[in-house]
Design an enzyme around this catalytic site. Structure first.
Site, PDB file in Angstrom:
ATOM      1  N   ARG A 135       0.867  -1.189   0.000  1.00  0.00           N
ATOM      2  CA  ARG A 135       0.000   0.000   0.000  1.00  0.00           C
ATOM      3  C   ARG A 135       0.895   1.227   0.000  1.00  0.00           C
ATOM      4  NH1 ARG A 135      -5.019   2.027   3.746  1.00  0.00           N
ATOM      5  NH2 ARG A 135      -6.016   0.481   2.424  1.00  0.00           N
ATOM      6  N   HIS A 193      -7.692   0.722  -5.930  1.00  0.00           N
ATOM      7  CA  HIS A 193      -7.902   0.001  -4.666  1.00  0.00           C
ATOM      8  C   HIS A 193      -8.696  -1.268  -4.991  1.00  0.00           C
ATOM      9  CE1 HIS A 193      -7.956  -0.770  -0.528  1.00  0.00           C
ATOM     10  NE2 HIS A 193      -8.801   0.132  -0.088  1.00  0.00           N
ATOM     11  N   GLN A 225     -10.647  -3.551  -2.432  1.00  0.00           N
ATOM     12  CA  GLN A 225     -11.839  -2.900  -1.869  1.00  0.00           C
ATOM     13  C   GLN A 225     -13.073  -3.211  -2.715  1.00  0.00           C
ATOM     14  OE1 GLN A 225     -12.128  -0.742   0.989  1.00  0.00           O
ATOM     15  NE2 GLN A 225     -14.269  -1.146   0.550  1.00  0.00           N
ATOM     16  N   ASP A 236     -16.974   8.244  -0.482  1.00  0.00           N
ATOM     17  CA  ASP A 236     -15.671   8.077   0.167  1.00  0.00           C
ATOM     18  C   ASP A 236     -15.258   9.462   0.674  1.00  0.00           C
ATOM     19  OD1 ASP A 236     -13.162   7.152   0.974  1.00  0.00           O
ATOM     20  OD2 ASP A 236     -12.337   7.032  -1.055  1.00  0.00           O
ATOM     21  N   CYS A 263     -16.166   2.741   1.763  1.00  0.00           N
ATOM     22  CA  CYS A 263     -15.003   1.864   2.029  1.00  0.00           C
ATOM     23  C   CYS A 263     -14.527   1.981   3.470  1.00  0.00           C
ATOM     24  CB  CYS A 263     -13.874   2.211   1.070  1.00  0.00           C
ATOM     25  SG  CYS A 263     -13.422   3.945   1.093  1.00  0.00           S
ATOM     26  N   ARG A 306     -13.927  -7.412   3.391  1.00  0.00           N
ATOM     27  CA  ARG A 306     -12.543  -7.169   2.951  1.00  0.00           C
ATOM     28  C   ARG A 306     -11.697  -8.417   3.215  1.00  0.00           C
ATOM     29  NH1 ARG A 306     -10.210  -2.425   2.669  1.00  0.00           N
ATOM     30  NH2 ARG A 306      -8.804  -3.604   1.338  1.00  0.00           N
TER      31      ARG A 306
HETATM   32  N1  NVA Z   1      -9.742   7.362  -0.885  1.00  0.00           N
HETATM   33  C1  NVA Z   1      -9.311   6.959   0.427  1.00  0.00           C
HETATM   34  C2  NVA Z   1      -9.586   5.505   0.627  1.00  0.00           C
HETATM   35  C3  NVA Z   1      -9.211   4.950   1.968  1.00  0.00           C
HETATM   36  C4  NVA Z   1      -9.519   3.505   2.091  1.00  0.00           C
HETATM   37  C5  NVA Z   1      -7.839   7.258   0.588  1.00  0.00           C
HETATM   38  O1  NVA Z   1      -7.066   6.959  -0.320  1.00  0.00           O
HETATM   39  O2  NVA Z   1      -7.467   7.813   1.628  1.00  0.00           O
HETATM   40  N1   CP Z   2     -11.095   0.643   3.304  1.00  0.00           N
HETATM   41  C1   CP Z   2      -9.791   0.577   3.622  1.00  0.00           C
HETATM   42  O1   CP Z   2      -8.905   0.339   2.780  1.00  0.00           O
HETATM   43  O2   CP Z   2      -9.540   0.787   4.938  1.00  0.00           O
HETATM   44  P1   CP Z   2      -8.116   0.943   5.624  1.00  0.00           P
HETATM   45  O3   CP Z   2      -7.518   2.233   5.095  1.00  0.00           O
HETATM   46  O4   CP Z   2      -8.393   0.986   7.086  1.00  0.00           O
HETATM   47  O5   CP Z   2      -7.254  -0.212   5.237  1.00  0.00           O
END
Ligand code: NVA
Ligand code: CP
Length: 332
Positions: A104, A131, A134, A228, A268, A319
Site C-alpha cells: 500500500r 484500490h 476494496q 468516500d 469503504c 474485505r
Molecule cells: N480514498 C481513500 C480511501 C481509503 C480507504 C484514501 O485513499 O485515503
Molecule cells: N477501506 C480501507 O482500505 O480501509 P483501511 O484504510 O483501514 O485499510
C-alpha cells in the site's frame, strides 16, 4: 482461468469471469469460516505486508486471511525500501524470502517494480489511483444485500470522482457489466484517458457509465449509493479546497430517497460522519461555521451512516473474505 503466480494490481487486468470467480470463492471461504472450520490452504506460505500509508481494514484483513488458512504474515515497518535501498533491490531480497508481497502506498510503479523484480505475486493494498481489493468486498456485499447478479445493478458514486476508490469501482463495474454513475464536480471528474479505457470495457460488458455534476441525476435508479472521503491520504493539505468543491455532494437521506427504489449505502471506510475523530473535530473547528460543517458530518450524514440501508460494516468484514480469496487463488 489461471490466477497462480499473477499479481493483483488492478481489476483492469481481470475479466468478468475471473472477478465473479473470486467473489464466489470469497463466499465459499466466508461460509467455511462461519462454520468454524480452519483451513490449510496457505500452509507454508509467507507473505510480507508493506504499508507506506496508514490502514486498519486492509492490514488486518491480510493478516487474518493468511493466518486463517495456516500461512504466516510479516508486517514490515521501518524497512530500508526506497530510503536506503532501491525498491528493486528490496524486491529482489523479499522475493527470496516470501511467497507474496502486499503493498500500500502512493505510486503504482512501486507495485510494478516489486512485481517485476521479486518474482512473486504482488497485491495492491491501495495506491493513489486504485484500490482493487476494496471493490471485491463492495461487490460481494452488494450481492449479499441486493441479490441477483451484478450486471443487473446500478451503483452511483457521489463525491471525489477521481480518487482511488472511485476509479477502482468504475473499473470493476465496467468489467462486470454493472451500470455506474459518478456524481462529482467537474474539477474531480475521472481523466479523459481513463474514461476511454473504461468505455472500452463497458462496450464489452454492456455496462452504462455516466459522469455528471448533478448528484440527483447520478443516483436515479441506483441500487447502491457509494461515497468516500473528500480528501484522500496524501492530499491532506487540500481540505478547504475539497470542502468547497464537495459540500453539495454529501450523501443525505434526501439523496438516498431520490433513487426511487430500495437502495443500500456503501463506503469503504474510514468515514467522517460525526465529531468522534480528531480530523472531523479539526474540520468543524476550522471550517464548520463557514461551510455548515459544525456536526463533523462530511461525505455522509450520521443519519445515513447509521441507517438500516447502511452496509458499511458488512463491507469491512468482507474485505477479509475477499482478500483471502485473492491470496488463495494467486498463491496456491
Ligand atoms: N480514498 C481513500 C480511501 C481509503 C480507504 C484514501 O485513499 O485515503
Ligand atoms: N477501506 C480501507 O482500505 O480501509 P483501511 O484504510 O483501514 O485499510
Amino acid at each position: 482461468m489461471t490466477f497462480k503466480g499473477r499479481s493483483f494490481l488492478t481489476l483492469q487486468d481481470y475479466s468478468k469471469e475471473e472477478i465473479l470467480y473470486l467473489l464466489d470463492l470469497a463466499a465459499e471461504l466466508k461460509a467455511k469460516k462461519k462454520r468454524g472450520e480452519t483451513g490449510h490452504l496457505l500452509e507454508g506460505k509467507n507473505i510480507v505486508l508493506i504499508f507506506d500509508k496508514t490502514s486498519t481494514r486492509t492490514r488486518c484483513s491480510f493478516e487474518v486471511a493468511v493466518l486463517d488458512e495456516g500461512g504466516h504474515a510479516t508486517f514490515l515497518t521501518n524497512s530500508q525500501m526506497g530510503k536506503k535501498e532501491s525498491v528493486e533491490d528490496t524486491a529482489r531480497v523479499l522475493g527470496r524470502l516470501y511467497d507474496g508481497i502486499e503493498y500500500r502506498g502512493f505510486d503504482m510503479n512501486v507495485c510494478r517494480t516489486l512485481r517485476d523484480c521479486s518474482g512473486v505475486p504482488v497485491f495492491n493494498g491501495l495506491t493513489d489511483d486504485d484500490h482493487p481489493t476494496q471493490v471485491l468486498a463492495d461487490f460481494m456485499t452488494a450481492r449479499e444485500h441486493i441479490g441477483g447478479s451484478l450486471d443487473s445493478m446500478k451503483m452511483a458514486y457521489i463525491g471525489d470522482g477521481r480518487n482511488n476508490v472511485a476509479l477502482a469501482l468504475m473499473t470493476g463495474a465496467a468489467k462486470v457489466g454493472m451500470d455506474f454513475a459518478v456524481g462529482s464536480p467537474a474539477e474531480l471528474f475521472p481523466a479523459e484517458s481513463f474514461m476511454k479505457k473504461m468505455d472500452a470495457f463497458a462496450a464489452q460488458s454492456g455496462s452504462t457509465l455516466t459522469v455528471t455534476t448533478d448528484p440527483y441525476e447520478a443516483v436515479e435508479g441506483a441500487d447502491i449509493i457509494y461515497t468516500d472521503v473528500w480528501v484522500s491520504m496524501g492530499e491532506e493539505d487540500r481540505m478547504e479546497e475539497r470542502i468547497r468543491l464537495l459540500r453539495d455532494y454529501q450523501v443525505t437521506s434526501d439523496l438516498m430517497a431520490a433513487t426511487g427504489r430500495k437502495t443500500i449505502f456503501e463506503h469503504c471506510l474510514p468515514a467522517f460522519h460525526d465529531l468522534n475523530t480528531v480530523i472531523s473535530r479539526e474540520v468543524a473547528r476550522k471550517y464548520g461555521a463557514k461551510y455548515g460543517l459544525e456536526s463533523g458530518e462530511m461525505e455522509v450524514t450520521d443519519e445515513v451512516f447509521r441507517s438500516p440501508a447502511s452496509v458499511v460494516f458488512d463491507e469491512a468484514e468482507n474485505r477479509m473474505h475477499t482478500i483471502k480469496a485473492v491470496l488463495v487463488s494467486h498463491l496456491v
